[in-house]
Design a protein around this motif. Structure first.
Motif, PDB file in Angstrom:
ATOM      1  N   GLY A  12      12.645   8.301  37.750  1.00  0.00           N
ATOM      2  CA  GLY A  12      13.666   7.265  37.650  1.00  0.00           C
ATOM      3  C   GLY A  12      14.981   7.581  38.333  1.00  0.00           C
ATOM      4  O   GLY A  12      15.918   6.801  38.267  1.00  0.00           O
ATOM      5  N   ASN A  13      15.065   8.746  38.980  1.00  0.00           N
ATOM      6  CA  ASN A  13      16.266   9.096  39.749  1.00  0.00           C
ATOM      7  C   ASN A  13      17.549   8.973  38.912  1.00  0.00           C
ATOM      8  O   ASN A  13      18.565   8.457  39.375  1.00  0.00           O
ATOM      9  CB  ASN A  13      16.345   8.224  41.015  1.00  0.00           C
ATOM     10  CG  ASN A  13      17.295   8.800  42.033  1.00  0.00           C
ATOM     11  OD1 ASN A  13      17.546   9.992  42.059  1.00  0.00           O
ATOM     12  ND2 ASN A  13      17.826   7.929  42.888  1.00  0.00           N
ATOM     13  N   ASN A  14      17.463   9.411  37.658  1.00  0.00           N
ATOM     14  CA  ASN A  14      18.589   9.360  36.713  1.00  0.00           C
ATOM     15  C   ASN A  14      19.109   7.950  36.461  1.00  0.00           C
ATOM     16  O   ASN A  14      20.252   7.759  36.065  1.00  0.00           O
ATOM     17  CB  ASN A  14      19.741  10.258  37.171  1.00  0.00           C
ATOM     18  CG  ASN A  14      19.354  11.709  37.214  1.00  0.00           C
ATOM     19  OD1 ASN A  14      18.504  12.156  36.452  1.00  0.00           O
ATOM     20  ND2 ASN A  14      19.962  12.458  38.110  1.00  0.00           N
ATOM     21  N   LYS A  15      18.239   6.965  36.666  1.00  0.00           N
ATOM     22  CA  LYS A  15      18.626   5.579  36.436  1.00  0.00           C
ATOM     23  C   LYS A  15      17.821   4.932  35.309  1.00  0.00           C
ATOM     24  O   LYS A  15      18.063   3.786  34.951  1.00  0.00           O
ATOM     25  CB  LYS A  15      18.476   4.770  37.727  1.00  0.00           C
ATOM     26  CG  LYS A  15      19.502   5.157  38.768  1.00  0.00           C
ATOM     27  CD  LYS A  15      19.322   4.328  40.015  1.00  0.00           C
ATOM     28  CE  LYS A  15      20.383   4.505  41.036  1.00  0.00           C
ATOM     29  NZ  LYS A  15      20.772   5.768  41.481  1.00  0.00           N
ATOM     30  N   LEU A  16      16.875   5.689  34.749  1.00  0.00           N
ATOM     31  CA  LEU A  16      16.101   5.189  33.619  1.00  0.00           C
ATOM     32  C   LEU A  16      16.734   5.758  32.354  1.00  0.00           C
ATOM     33  O   LEU A  16      16.705   6.964  32.109  1.00  0.00           O
ATOM     34  CB  LEU A  16      14.632   5.608  33.722  1.00  0.00           C
ATOM     35  CG  LEU A  16      13.708   5.138  32.610  1.00  0.00           C
ATOM     36  CD1 LEU A  16      13.743   3.621  32.463  1.00  0.00           C
ATOM     37  CD2 LEU A  16      12.296   5.617  32.868  1.00  0.00           C
ATOM     38  N   LEU A  17      17.374   4.878  31.588  1.00  0.00           N
ATOM     39  CA  LEU A  17      18.147   5.302  30.430  1.00  0.00           C
ATOM     40  C   LEU A  17      17.507   4.777  29.146  1.00  0.00           C
ATOM     41  O   LEU A  17      17.039   3.647  29.094  1.00  0.00           O
ATOM     42  CB  LEU A  17      19.579   4.778  30.535  1.00  0.00           C
ATOM     43  CG  LEU A  17      20.308   5.084  31.841  1.00  0.00           C
ATOM     44  CD1 LEU A  17      21.673   4.420  31.860  1.00  0.00           C
ATOM     45  CD2 LEU A  17      20.432   6.585  32.057  1.00  0.00           C
ATOM     46  N   TYR A  18      17.535   5.608  28.124  1.00  0.00           N
ATOM     47  CA  TYR A  18      17.014   5.253  26.807  1.00  0.00           C
ATOM     48  C   TYR A  18      18.211   5.118  25.878  1.00  0.00           C
ATOM     49  O   TYR A  18      18.921   6.090  25.629  1.00  0.00           O
ATOM     50  CB  TYR A  18      16.070   6.343  26.311  1.00  0.00           C
ATOM     51  CG  TYR A  18      15.590   6.142  24.894  1.00  0.00           C
ATOM     52  CD1 TYR A  18      14.581   5.221  24.617  1.00  0.00           C
ATOM     53  CD2 TYR A  18      16.136   6.870  23.853  1.00  0.00           C
ATOM     54  CE1 TYR A  18      14.133   5.038  23.321  1.00  0.00           C
ATOM     55  CE2 TYR A  18      15.691   6.687  22.548  1.00  0.00           C
ATOM     56  CZ  TYR A  18      14.696   5.775  22.296  1.00  0.00           C
ATOM     57  OH  TYR A  18      14.258   5.595  21.015  1.00  0.00           O
ATOM     58  N   ALA A  19      18.441   3.919  25.377  1.00  0.00           N
ATOM     59  CA  ALA A  19      19.590   3.711  24.496  1.00  0.00           C
ATOM     60  C   ALA A  19      19.158   3.396  23.070  1.00  0.00           C
ATOM     61  O   ALA A  19      19.960   2.949  22.275  1.00  0.00           O
ATOM     62  CB  ALA A  19      20.484   2.607  25.044  1.00  0.00           C
ATOM     63  N   GLY A  20      17.904   3.654  22.757  1.00  0.00           N
ATOM     64  CA  GLY A  20      17.466   3.556  21.374  1.00  0.00           C
ATOM     65  C   GLY A  20      17.900   4.829  20.682  1.00  0.00           C
ATOM     66  O   GLY A  20      18.335   5.786  21.295  1.00  0.00           O
ATOM     67  N   VAL A  21      17.814   4.850  19.387  1.00  0.00           N
ATOM     68  CA  VAL A  21      18.286   6.018  18.658  1.00  0.00           C
ATOM     69  C   VAL A  21      17.219   6.474  17.682  1.00  0.00           C
ATOM     70  O   VAL A  21      16.526   5.666  17.070  1.00  0.00           O
ATOM     71  CB  VAL A  21      19.596   5.682  17.931  1.00  0.00           C
ATOM     72  CG1 VAL A  21      20.144   6.885  17.198  1.00  0.00           C
ATOM     73  CG2 VAL A  21      20.645   5.173  18.924  1.00  0.00           C
ATOM     74  N   GLN A  22      17.088   7.776  17.569  1.00  0.00           N
ATOM     75  CA  GLN A  22      16.102   8.368  16.672  1.00  0.00           C
ATOM     76  C   GLN A  22      16.434   8.089  15.212  1.00  0.00           C
ATOM     77  O   GLN A  22      17.467   7.538  14.899  1.00  0.00           O
ATOM     78  CB  GLN A  22      16.015   9.881  16.919  1.00  0.00           C
ATOM     79  CG  GLN A  22      17.246  10.642  16.510  1.00  0.00           C
ATOM     80  CD  GLN A  22      18.264  10.807  17.604  1.00  0.00           C
ATOM     81  OE1 GLN A  22      18.311  10.028  18.538  1.00  0.00           O
ATOM     82  NE2 GLN A  22      19.086  11.809  17.503  1.00  0.00           N
ATOM     83  N   ASP A  23      15.548   8.497  14.317  1.00  0.00           N
ATOM     84  CA  ASP A  23      15.807   8.412  12.886  1.00  0.00           C
ATOM     85  C   ASP A  23      17.112   9.150  12.631  1.00  0.00           C
ATOM     86  O   ASP A  23      17.280  10.291  13.038  1.00  0.00           O
ATOM     87  CB  ASP A  23      14.646   9.067  12.124  1.00  0.00           C
ATOM     88  CG  ASP A  23      14.820   8.968  10.629  1.00  0.00           C
ATOM     89  OD1 ASP A  23      15.520   8.042  10.163  1.00  0.00           O
ATOM     90  OD2 ASP A  23      14.268   9.823   9.920  1.00  0.00           O
ATOM     91  N   GLN A  24      18.058   8.492  11.988  1.00  0.00           N
ATOM     92  CA  GLN A  24      19.377   9.085  11.955  1.00  0.00           C
ATOM     93  C   GLN A  24      20.139   8.861  10.665  1.00  0.00           C
ATOM     94  O   GLN A  24      19.818   7.994   9.883  1.00  0.00           O
ATOM     95  CB  GLN A  24      20.210   8.566  13.124  1.00  0.00           C
ATOM     96  CG  GLN A  24      20.636   7.131  13.003  1.00  0.00           C
ATOM     97  CD  GLN A  24      19.622   6.134  13.485  1.00  0.00           C
ATOM     98  OE1 GLN A  24      18.567   6.487  13.953  1.00  0.00           O
ATOM     99  NE2 GLN A  24      19.931   4.878  13.345  1.00  0.00           N
ATOM    100  N   TYR A  25      21.182   9.654  10.513  1.00  0.00           N
ATOM    101  CA  TYR A  25      22.166   9.497   9.455  1.00  0.00           C
ATOM    102  C   TYR A  25      23.337   8.669   9.982  1.00  0.00           C
ATOM    103  O   TYR A  25      23.885   7.845   9.289  1.00  0.00           O
ATOM    104  CB  TYR A  25      22.667  10.871   8.978  1.00  0.00           C
ATOM    105  CG  TYR A  25      21.562  11.680   8.331  1.00  0.00           C
ATOM    106  CD1 TYR A  25      21.301  11.559   6.977  1.00  0.00           C
ATOM    107  CD2 TYR A  25      20.763  12.544   9.075  1.00  0.00           C
ATOM    108  CE1 TYR A  25      20.284  12.287   6.373  1.00  0.00           C
ATOM    109  CE2 TYR A  25      19.751  13.272   8.480  1.00  0.00           C
ATOM    110  CZ  TYR A  25      19.517  13.138   7.141  1.00  0.00           C
ATOM    111  OH  TYR A  25      18.496  13.849   6.554  1.00  0.00           O
TER     112      TYR A  25
END
Length: 151
Positions: A12-25
């Motif tokens: 992805g040439n540093n253009k594929l971003l994941y903005a979901g978030v893991q199980d968190q506090y």
């Protein structure tokens, strides 16, 4: 393979971003800071280190995560993760987000009684104002309309 838990490293040439978030506090806080980090990156307000540095960084976070032994260590981990993103965002996110002690207490309430931990009240870290106890317990509050909630 996600630098800062956001930038995909396997393509992805540093253009594929994941903005979901893991199980968190830090539920909303983490979404907020991840969104700001992504926006600043897309707008060119921050640059990424070389690929070996990014690779080493995400691997160290994964190894640390694998070694967590209890909920307090999970809380400490997420506090450090969120603060690492905040540091990257600089003056655009000037808040001290460390609420580890509050999360330790909240998690203890959860261990005491899974059905009533949401009925507890905490003081705001920023104002010191304690939230009021809701008029109906969480397990019985089935109507979430504004009229009933403010009741």
């Amino acid at each position: 393979g996600l630098f800062k838990g956001i930038v995909w490293q396997a393509g992805g040439n540093n253009k594929l971003l994941y903005a979901g978030v893991q199980d968190q506090y830090y539920t909303y806080t983490m979404f907020d800071i991840v969104g700001l980090w992504v926006a600043k990156y897309i707008m060119g307000e921050m640059s990424l280190p070389d690929s070996s540095t990014m690779d080493s960084d995400w691997k160290s976070w994964v190894e640390r995560n694998k070694a967590l032994k209890n909920c307090n260590e999970e809380i400490d981990f997420q506090t450090d993760f969120v603060q690492d993103l905040v540091k990257d965002c600089g003056a655009d996110y000037p808040y001290d987000l460390d609420v580890t002690e509050m999360f330790y207490t909240w998690e203890h309430h959860k261990d005491q009684d899974i059905l009533s931990y949401r009925d507890q009240s905490f003081a705001s870290k920023f104002t010191g104002t304690k939230s009021p106890i809701h008029h109906t317990t969480f397990m019985k509050a089935l109507d979430d309309s504004l009229k009933t909630f403010m009741g």
